[in-house]
Scaffold this motif. Structure first.
Motif, short mmCIF file in Angstrom:
data_model
loop_
_atom_site.label_atom_id
_atom_site.label_comp_id
_atom_site.label_asym_id
_atom_site.label_seq_id
_atom_site.Cartn_x
_atom_site.Cartn_y
_atom_site.Cartn_z
N SER A 96 27.79 20.02 39.14
CA SER A 96 28.77 19.48 40.09
C SER A 96 28.75 20.25 41.41
N ARG A 97 28.07 21.39 41.45
CA ARG A 97 27.91 22.11 42.72
C ARG A 97 26.75 21.56 43.53
N GLY A 98 26.05 20.60 42.97
CA GLY A 98 24.91 20.02 43.69
C GLY A 98 23.66 20.87 43.59
N GLY B 98 29.16 37.84 35.86
CA GLY B 98 28.72 36.78 34.96
C GLY B 98 27.87 35.78 35.74
N THR B 99 27.21 34.94 35.01
CA THR B 99 26.35 33.90 35.57
C THR B 99 27.17 33.01 36.51
N PRO B 100 26.57 32.51 37.59
CA PRO B 100 27.30 31.56 38.43
C PRO B 100 27.93 30.42 37.59
N GLY B 101 29.16 30.08 37.92
CA GLY B 101 29.84 28.99 37.23
C GLY B 101 30.67 29.41 36.03
N VAL B 102 30.63 30.69 35.64
CA VAL B 102 31.41 31.08 34.45
C VAL B 102 32.91 31.20 34.74
N GLY B 103 33.27 31.25 36.01
CA GLY B 103 34.70 31.29 36.33
C GLY B 103 35.16 32.60 36.97
N LYS B 104 34.26 33.32 37.61
CA LYS B 104 34.64 34.62 38.21
C LYS B 104 35.71 34.45 39.30
N THR B 105 35.43 33.54 40.24
CA THR B 105 36.35 33.40 41.38
C THR B 105 37.71 32.90 40.90
N THR B 106 37.70 31.94 40.00
CA THR B 106 38.96 31.38 39.49
C THR B 106 39.75 32.48 38.77
N THR B 107 39.06 33.27 37.97
CA THR B 107 39.74 34.33 37.20
C THR B 107 40.28 35.41 38.15
N ASP C 180 27.68 21.21 33.35
CA ASP C 180 28.49 20.33 34.20
C ASP C 180 29.04 21.07 35.42
N ARG C 181 29.46 22.33 35.20
CA ARG C 181 30.01 23.09 36.34
C ARG C 181 28.93 23.33 37.40
N LEU C 182 27.72 23.66 36.95
CA LEU C 182 26.64 23.96 37.90
C LEU C 182 26.14 22.69 38.57
N LYS D 16 35.37 35.38 26.93
CA LYS D 16 34.95 33.98 26.88
C LYS D 16 35.67 33.18 27.97
N SER D 17 34.91 32.39 28.73
CA SER D 17 35.53 31.57 29.77
C SER D 17 34.98 30.14 29.66
N VAL D 18 35.51 29.43 28.68
CA VAL D 18 35.03 28.07 28.42
C VAL D 18 36.11 27.04 28.79
N GLN D 19 37.31 27.28 28.22
CA GLN D 19 38.38 26.30 28.44
C GLN D 19 39.36 26.78 29.51
N ALA D 20 40.15 25.83 30.01
CA ALA D 20 41.11 26.16 31.07
C ALA D 20 42.05 27.29 30.64
N GLU D 21 42.48 27.28 29.36
CA GLU D 21 43.42 28.33 28.88
C GLU D 21 42.80 29.72 28.97
N ASP D 22 41.46 29.78 28.89
CA ASP D 22 40.80 31.09 28.92
C ASP D 22 41.05 31.81 30.25
N ILE D 23 41.20 31.04 31.31
CA ILE D 23 41.40 31.65 32.64
C ILE D 23 42.68 32.49 32.63
N GLU D 24 43.77 31.84 32.20
CA GLU D 24 45.08 32.50 32.18
C GLU D 24 45.05 33.70 31.21
P1 DAT Z 1 32.01 31.52 39.51
O1 DAT Z 1 32.87 32.25 40.53
O2 DAT Z 1 31.72 32.34 38.30
O3 DAT Z 1 30.76 30.94 40.09
P2 DAT Z 1 34.13 29.55 39.60
O4 DAT Z 1 35.37 30.35 39.38
O5 DAT Z 1 33.82 29.16 41.00
O6 DAT Z 1 32.85 30.28 38.97
O7 DAT Z 1 34.24 28.29 38.65
C1 DAT Z 1 33.32 27.22 38.76
C2 DAT Z 1 34.01 25.92 38.40
O8 DAT Z 1 34.26 25.88 37.01
C3 DAT Z 1 35.36 25.72 39.08
O9 DAT Z 1 35.48 24.35 39.36
C4 DAT Z 1 36.37 26.12 38.04
C5 DAT Z 1 35.66 25.80 36.74
N1 DAT Z 1 35.95 26.77 35.68
C6 DAT Z 1 35.53 28.03 35.62
N2 DAT Z 1 35.94 28.63 34.49
C7 DAT Z 1 36.63 27.70 33.81
C8 DAT Z 1 37.31 27.70 32.55
N3 DAT Z 1 37.37 28.77 31.75
N4 DAT Z 1 37.92 26.56 32.19
C9 DAT Z 1 37.88 25.47 32.96
N5 DAT Z 1 37.25 25.40 34.14
C10 DAT Z 1 36.63 26.50 34.57
#
Ligand code: DAT
Length: 188
Positions: free
Chosen positions: A121-123, A11-20, A117-119, A161-169
């Motif tokens: 905040s990465r500067g 997915g595009t940078p910032g979508v939540g790959k690493t967190t997921t 906002d996610r992108l 979909k990875s928009v809200q915090a609950e989506d991660i879980e």
């Molecule tokens: P990626 O690995 O796709 O670049 P990341 O996992 O590093 O993305 O996430 C980037 C930031 O956004 C990080 O601070 C966590 C937040 N984030 C990602 N997915 C999210 C989600 N579904 N809900 C809330 N925050 C999320």
């Protein structure tokens, strides 16, 4: 023969790959029986094994040497006699052999202000933020994944979909369920 599937989380940078991926590996280690999934950050491989030819100042990114990178990826996933269980975290599917990967998960964030906002905040510079936003709006990674895997077998590419915090879980749980079903179907 793999005893666990390999999954490419893209997915595009910032979508939540690493967190997921982190959440998935953690959930899998706590499941019964525990499943040994391994998070492979391609970003780390690019940096640690020098799979790049320099730094692009404008795009604020390393210029990836794709051939070298794919050689390293192939070595990495052959580890453990090719037993599988690699959760590969990268913003592209280009260069990956279809046979290396059992499932491609494309994370999507269709709320542009959230991704912005996610992108930001990465500067990242404005141009870089905009480029990534455009890629997400046009579904560039998703199209690329479907070109590579979509024709192979139904269900090899899924978009979550990875928009809200609950989506991660929720996404981590869904992928883990898919892993468990794969293990059942493949008889080990
Ligand atoms: P990626 O690995 O796709 O670049 P990341 O996992 O590093 O993305 O996430 C980037 C930031 O956004 C990080 O601070 C966590 C937040 N984030 C990602 N997915 C999210 C989600 N579904 N809900 C809330 N925050 C999320």
């Amino acid at each position: 023969m793999r005893s666990l599937p390999n999954i490419l989380v893209t997915g595009t940078p910032g979508v939540g790959k690493t967190t997921t991926c982190t959440q998935l590996v953690s959930l899998a280690s706590q499941s019964s029986p525990p499943l040994d999934l391994k998070h492979v950050s391609i970003n780390d491989i690019v940096k640690e094994r020098s799979c790049h030819t320099g730094y692009d100042e404008e795009l604020q990114t390393l210029i990836v040497d794709d051939d070298k990178l794919m050689d390293e990826v192939e070595k990495e996933i052959a580890d453990g006699d090719g037993a599988g269980g690699f959760i590969i975290d990268w913003h592209s599917t280009a260069g990956f052999a279809v046979r290396w990967v059992d499932l491609v998960v494309v994370l999507r964030c269709d709320e542009t202000s959230v991704l912005y906002d996610r992108l930001a905040s990465r500067g990242y510079r404005d141009e870089k933020v905009q480029e990534n936003m455009d890629a997400e709006i046009f579904g560039v990674v998703s199209e690329e994944a479907k070109e590579g895997w979509g024709e192979v077998e139904d269900g090899r590419v899924v978009e979550l979909k990875s928009v809200q915090a609950e989506d991660i879980e929720e996404n981590a749980e869904r992928i883990l369920l898919w892993v468990k079903n794969w293990v059942k179907d493949h008889g080990s």
